[in-house]
Design a protein around this motif. Structure first.
Motif, short mmCIF file in Angstrom:
data_model
loop_
_atom_site.label_atom_id
_atom_site.label_comp_id
_atom_site.label_asym_id
_atom_site.label_seq_id
_atom_site.Cartn_x
_atom_site.Cartn_y
_atom_site.Cartn_z
N LEU A 1 49.99 -16.30 63.90
CA LEU A 1 50.81 -17.27 63.17
C LEU A 1 50.69 -17.05 61.67
CD1 LEU A 1 52.65 -19.72 63.18
CD2 LEU A 1 50.61 -21.18 63.28
N TRP A 2 49.51 -16.75 61.20
CA TRP A 2 49.33 -16.45 59.78
C TRP A 2 50.25 -15.31 59.35
CZ3 TRP A 2 43.32 -16.33 58.68
CH2 TRP A 2 42.83 -17.63 58.69
N ASN A 3 50.26 -14.24 60.13
CA ASN A 3 51.08 -13.09 59.75
C ASN A 3 52.57 -13.42 59.77
OD1 ASN A 3 49.61 -10.20 59.50
ND2 ASN A 3 48.39 -11.56 60.79
N LEU A 4 52.98 -14.27 60.71
CA LEU A 4 54.38 -14.70 60.71
C LEU A 4 54.70 -15.53 59.47
CD1 LEU A 4 57.14 -15.07 62.04
CD2 LEU A 4 56.18 -16.99 63.33
N SER B 1 55.40 -13.81 56.13
CA SER B 1 56.78 -13.41 55.91
C SER B 1 57.64 -14.59 55.50
CB SER B 1 57.35 -12.76 57.17
OG SER B 1 56.65 -11.58 57.50
N CYS B 2 57.43 -15.73 56.16
CA CYS B 2 58.27 -16.90 55.86
C CYS B 2 57.96 -17.45 54.48
CB CYS B 2 58.03 -17.97 56.93
SG CYS B 2 58.42 -17.45 58.60
N GLY B 3 56.69 -17.73 54.22
CA GLY B 3 56.33 -18.25 52.91
C GLY B 3 56.56 -17.24 51.80
N GLY B 4 56.28 -15.96 52.10
CA GLY B 4 56.50 -14.92 51.11
C GLY B 4 57.97 -14.78 50.74
N ALA B 5 58.83 -14.89 51.74
CA ALA B 5 60.27 -14.79 51.47
C ALA B 5 60.75 -15.92 50.56
CB ALA B 5 61.06 -14.81 52.79
N LEU B 6 60.30 -17.14 50.86
CA LEU B 6 60.74 -18.28 50.05
C LEU B 6 60.18 -18.22 48.63
CD1 LEU B 6 60.41 -21.12 52.73
CD2 LEU B 6 62.46 -19.87 52.04
N ALA B 7 58.91 -17.85 48.52
CA ALA B 7 58.30 -17.79 47.19
C ALA B 7 58.89 -16.66 46.36
CB ALA B 7 56.79 -17.60 47.33
N PHE B 8 59.13 -15.51 46.99
CA PHE B 8 59.67 -14.37 46.25
C PHE B 8 61.14 -14.56 45.93
CE2 PHE B 8 60.23 -9.75 45.43
CZ PHE B 8 59.14 -9.59 44.58
N GLN C 1 61.41 -5.13 47.45
CA GLN C 1 60.23 -5.70 46.80
C GLN C 1 59.67 -6.89 47.60
OE1 GLN C 1 58.83 -4.15 44.45
NE2 GLN C 1 60.47 -2.75 43.86
N PHE C 2 60.51 -7.60 48.30
CA PHE C 2 60.04 -8.68 49.17
C PHE C 2 59.13 -8.14 50.25
CE2 PHE C 2 61.47 -9.66 53.56
CZ PHE C 2 60.68 -10.78 53.81
N ALA C 3 59.49 -7.00 50.84
CA ALA C 3 58.66 -6.39 51.87
C ALA C 3 57.29 -6.03 51.32
CB ALA C 3 59.35 -5.14 52.43
#
Length: 531
Positions: A79-82, A85-92, A132-134
């Protein structure tokens, strides 16, 4: 073509010579424009494809982390790894990309942070954001394995969002934006050359590795790793093996595969012979670094064990982590060193991993997946190795740099020029100072307010049962006692919470009134009997 003929005929009357000259020039312009359009499309597709490969590394991180920990925490780390991606996408999307590259212009003054494209407003090169998001997601997942099995969910989400939204973007801006103070593209680069790092040994891997070290130190080791239940240290540290070597192996190969988007894709374009040559060199060095790191770490550990015990074994974990350390190390110099140097960098990376892993145990720092020696140690060596092995032809082809080259090559041409090596050292110091200075207090505050580490009983039971509605696999019979204890505790908490609630208080008042009525009835009956 008929439109060109008609236009030229109208512009030049009946002069055949001028008409032919006009058609030739306009046809050339038309062809050049068409080629440029095709090249732009190829470059866009190339970066999207490379970004997809980098994003696939999330699968690798998830499998590697899940296999390296006990089965009772498998769902938690997945769940952390999922959510990375979700939190990283929104923050980035909201602020991260803006802080990293917003308002960046070639030839502009040096800046600390970007200031445009918030929520991607006004950004036309959306393929750049995706790539860059990746990268940002990959960085966030580096820390997951280090803090697994003992870190609270809210703490992980808070750190991950802050990392992708602010800490990493500043590091990326410093290394890769035209106006970053470490960037070779700066109008006035550091020491006349800037820090060379094609794909992120420093801003990505070192940043993640240093943060992993900070969190591991503040969070403390897992229960039973270095200390018993009373806090007394063991004579020898106790291993806590992961539940699936197969998942670890799958994760390692997924990461290696994804690295072919990470390193060659960092050329950003491909539709020219120059960029194609640079990307090809990056792919070759990526392969050699990974292979050399795996072989170096495994056989070195085997030789040392044979010298110590007289028995030779071959450790798959050392091979996998040596491979990953080689990949991390060659990430910075993959476009600026010769293939033989890529191989040598990988060999030394294997030794860096073994040394770093030994130091963690020596100083009782618990890292479930050895992310600290892999990413911090490998990243540091990668940045420094660029300053040693970068050759003149490769630097010129990839960056247009000719005045300052790798230190070993400077010796070869009779020079003591230390500019490139000096810039690489400054880059290493900057990453360490930036991450420790910002994330150290941040993590300390979370820990101070009890938001960082889970309850000891929940740690014994496992995060899957205590926080994720059941185990990923069939429950372990040896864990039944702790599970029952946790359920009893939660039942008592639910009763207490019900009593404190409005309906609970109302029920209590009714019960109390009923009891008082029952107590009064015998007295009335007695009075009537006496009368």
């Amino acid at each position: 073509m008929s439109n060109i003929w008609e236009q030229c005929l109208a512009d030049n009357g009946g002069n055949n010579t001028e008409v032919i000259q006009c058609m030739f020039e306009k046809s050339k312009d038309y062809t050049d424009a068409s080629v440029q359009n095709v090249a732009a499309g190829v470059d866009t597709f190339y970066l999207i494809f490379a970004g997809a490969l980098v994003y696939f590394m999330q699968t690798g991180f998830a499998m590697l982390c899940a296999g390296s920990i006990r089965a009772k925490n498998c769902k938690n780390v997945l769940l952390w790894n999922l959510l990375d991606s979700c939190g990283g996408a929104l923050a980035f999307w909201s602020v991260g990309y803006a802080f990293a590259y917003g308002g960046d212009t070639e030839g502009g003054p040096t800046t600390f942070i970007g200031n445009a494209y918030f929520f991607l407003i006004g950004l036309e090169d959306l393929h750049m954001w995706f790539f860059q998001f990746a990268f940002a997601c990959a960085l966030s997942s580096i820390v997951a394995g280090t803090v697994a099995e003992r870190c609270k969910m809210q703490a992980y989400l808070l750190y991950s969002t802050f990392l992708c939204g602010f800490v990493y973007p500043v590091a990326a801006h410093s290394f890769w934006a035209y106006q970053g103070f470490l960037s070779p593209g700066n109008a006035d680069p550091l020491f006349g050359v800037g820090a060379v790092d094609l794909a992120g040994s420093g801003p990505v891997h070192m940043t993640g590795g240093v943060l992993a070290l900070v969190m591991a130190v503040i969070l403390g080791p897992r229960m039973g790793r270095f200390y018993d239940e009373n806090g007394a240290p063991y004579d020898e540290p106790r291993d806590i093996p992961g539940h699936s070597v197969a998942l670890q192996f799958l994760g390692t190969f997924c990461l290696w595969f994804g690295w072919y988007g990470f390193n060659p894709g960092s050329t950003l374009t491909i539709a020219s012979s120059n960029r194609g040559s640079v990307a090809a060199l990056a792919a070759v060095n990526t392969s050699l670094g990974a292979a050399a790191g795996a072989v170096s770490a495994m056989f070195t550990a085997s030789i040392l064990e044979e010298r110590r015990t007289g028995v030779v074994t071959y450790d798959l974990t050392n091979a996998m982590n040596g491979c990953l350390t080689g990949l991390v190390a060659v990430t910075a110099p993959c476009a600026s060193v010769e293939p033989w140097a890529g191989f040598l960098i990988g060999v030394i990376a294997g030794w860096v991993y073994l040394t770093g892993s030994w130091l963690l145990v020596k100083y009782k720092i618990d890292d479930a997946v050895d992310a600290i020696p892999v990413h911090m140690g490998g990243g540091m060596w990668g940045v420094l190795s660029t300053g040693l092995f970068s050759s003149l032809p490769r630097l010129e082809e990839a960056y247009g740099i000719t005045d300052h080259i790798g230190w070993f090559y400077e010796w070869g041409r009779g020079s003591a020029n230390f500019n490139l090596m000096g810039a690489q050292i400054v880059a290493v110091l900057f990453v360490i100072g930036w991450v420790v200075g910002i994330m150290g207090p941040y993590i300390w505050v979370l820990n101070y307010f009890g938001m960082l580490r889970i309850d000891p009983l929940e740690e014994k039971v496992g995060m899957d049962i205590s926080r994720h509605k059941g185990p990923a696999y069939v429950s372990d019979a040896d864990n039944t006692e702790h599970v029952m204890e946790l359920e009893q505790r939660r039942s008592s908490r639910q009763v207490y919470a019900a009593e404190r609630s409005w309906s609970g208080r109302l029920s209590s008042k009714k019960q109390k009134a009923h009891e008082e009525t029952n107590q009064d009835e015998p007295a009335v009956q007695d009075e009537e009997f006496n009368a």
